[in-house]
Design a protein around this motif. Structure first.
Motif, PDB file in Angstrom:
ATOM      1  N   UNK A  24       0.825  -1.215   0.000  1.00 53.63           N
ATOM      2  CA  UNK A  24       0.000   0.000   0.000  1.00 53.63           C
ATOM      3  C   UNK A  24       0.858   1.265   0.000  1.00 53.63           C
ATOM      4  N   UNK A  25       2.153   1.109   0.286  1.00 49.03           N
ATOM      5  CA  UNK A  25       3.078   2.246   0.233  1.00 49.03           C
ATOM      6  C   UNK A  25       3.820   2.315  -1.102  1.00 49.03           C
TER       7      UNK A  25
ATOM      8  N   UNK B 156       5.898  -7.345   2.402  1.00 52.06           N
ATOM      9  CA  UNK B 156       5.862  -7.072   0.967  1.00 52.06           C
ATOM     10  C   UNK B 156       4.700  -7.837   0.340  1.00 52.06           C
ATOM     11  N   UNK B 157       4.418  -7.554  -0.921  1.00 57.95           N
ATOM     12  CA  UNK B 157       3.358  -8.298  -1.586  1.00 57.95           C
ATOM     13  C   UNK B 157       2.536  -7.447  -2.522  1.00 57.95           C
ATOM     14  N   UNK B 158       1.255  -7.786  -2.631  1.00 60.60           N
ATOM     15  CA  UNK B 158       0.327  -7.089  -3.525  1.00 60.60           C
ATOM     16  C   UNK B 158      -1.003  -6.919  -2.810  1.00 60.60           C
TER      17      UNK B 158
ATOM     18  N   UNK C  96      -6.329  -0.849  -7.476  1.00 60.21           N
ATOM     19  CA  UNK C  96      -5.913  -1.771  -8.539  1.00 60.21           C
ATOM     20  C   UNK C  96      -5.034  -1.085  -9.576  1.00 60.21           C
ATOM     21  N   UNK C  97      -5.015   0.241  -9.587  1.00 59.13           N
ATOM     22  CA  UNK C  97      -4.294   0.965 -10.631  1.00 59.13           C
ATOM     23  C   UNK C  97      -2.773   0.849 -10.480  1.00 59.13           C
ATOM     24  N   UNK C  98      -2.309   0.462  -9.290  1.00 59.42           N
ATOM     25  CA  UNK C  98      -0.861   0.371  -9.058  1.00 59.42           C
ATOM     26  C   UNK C  98      -0.348  -1.069  -9.196  1.00 59.42           C
TER      27      UNK C  98
ATOM     28  N   UNK D 129       3.306  -1.613 -10.750  1.00 56.58           N
ATOM     29  CA  UNK D 129       4.454  -1.241  -9.931  1.00 56.58           C
ATOM     30  C   UNK D 129       4.494  -2.060  -8.639  1.00 56.58           C
ATOM     31  N   UNK D 130       3.334  -2.492  -8.140  1.00 61.24           N
ATOM     32  CA  UNK D 130       3.340  -3.399  -6.990  1.00 61.24           C
ATOM     33  C   UNK D 130       4.045  -4.704  -7.350  1.00 61.24           C
ATOM     34  N   UNK D 131       3.769  -5.215  -8.545  1.00 58.66           N
ATOM     35  CA  UNK D 131       4.428  -6.447  -8.988  1.00 58.66           C
ATOM     36  C   UNK D 131       5.937  -6.252  -9.120  1.00 58.66           C
TER      37      UNK D 131
END
Length: 259
Positions: free
Chosen positions: A66-67, A97-99, A105-107, A110-112
């Motif tokens: 979320x950051x 860490x994670x998703x 959902x728009x990030x 970059x989360x991946x």
């Protein structure tokens, strides 16, 4: 003795009674509290708590999904990496860490990217990862599939999946599932899944100050409530509380390299 493998006891929600809460933990048989980082703003408070409670509190380093925001994610990762690779501290894991696709959902892309990069850190440092997966099991599995080998291990924090997700996690080979307050929720359904899985696949956690177990649901969660999760797990598995404590604590000690 129990081990809370995931607590944000350094968070501002505990500013008024943090040391009292640690005393409550010890009184309730919780001997160690493991602290996943969130982002750059949480690092100092986490370090302070570890420094004042050696042998009880242990730090992790990573950036919470979320950051991972478009404007700052590269800087956040750079700082976390600097602490992990260049700092003098011994971190026990790369996490949290994670998703997370519940909030945004728009990030996802970059989360991946951030998730994959931090997995690589863990493999380089021979550390476990602590994975946050909210509304994102398939996306998480896709990334883990890409990096999984004999060097990758960790915990799927706050496991809330079904048998299919649990089987995928166990098939990776090096992962455990973290059970917290959701296990005690009356109609959560997690108990039905857990009933079919051996204790050797679990560790216990609270995610304090979030997701308090019954009968404290909706209030501030505390690491000292971990025994409520352990009692529920013992009930589901038809075994004793000491057996749950022995197996889950042993799992945690091996996974995180705790003495």
């Amino acid at each position: 003795m129990l081990i809370d493998t995931h607590s944000h006891l350094y968070a501002s929600q505990f500013d008024e009674d943090r040391e009292d809460e640690l005393n409550r933990c010890l009184s309730n048989g919780i001997e160690k509290v493991l602290l996943p980082n969130i982002d750059s703003e949480s690092i100092q408070s986490m370090h302070d708590l570890v420094d004042s409670n050696p042998g009880v509190c242990y730090p992790m380093m990573g950036v919470h999904p979320c950051s991972i925001q478009p404007e700052t994610w590269k800087e956040e990762l750079a700082l976390a990496k600097k602490h992990l690779f260049e700092g003098a501290r011994n971190y026990i894991a790369v996490g949290e860490i994670g998703i997370d696709l519940y909030w945004d959902k728009s990030t996802l892309e970059i989360q991946q990217q951030a998730f994959g990069e931090q997995i690589q850190w863990a493999k380089e440092k021979n550390l476990p990862v602590v994975i946050h997966a909210r509304d994102s099991f398939e996306e998480i599995f896709e990334v883990v599939d890409q990096y999984n080998d004999e060097r990758l291990r960790g915990v799927f924090h706050c496991f809330t999946g079904g048998i299919e997700e649990a089987t995928r996690i166990m098939d990776f080979g090096g992962f455990l599932m973290g059970l917290g307050g959701v296990l005690t929720f009356k109609n959560g359904g997690l108990d039905k899944t857990v009933a079919h899985i051996e204790l050797k696949h679990f560790v216990l956690e609270t995610d304090a100050p979030y997701l308090a177990p019954t009968p404290h649901r909706g209030k501030r969660n505390q690491s000292s409530y971990l025994n409520l999760v352990a009692l529920k797990l013992a009930d589901i598995k038809g075994c004793s509380l000491p057996e749950v404590a022995e197996i889950t604590s042993s799992n945690a000690k091996v996974m995180f390299g705790l003495s």
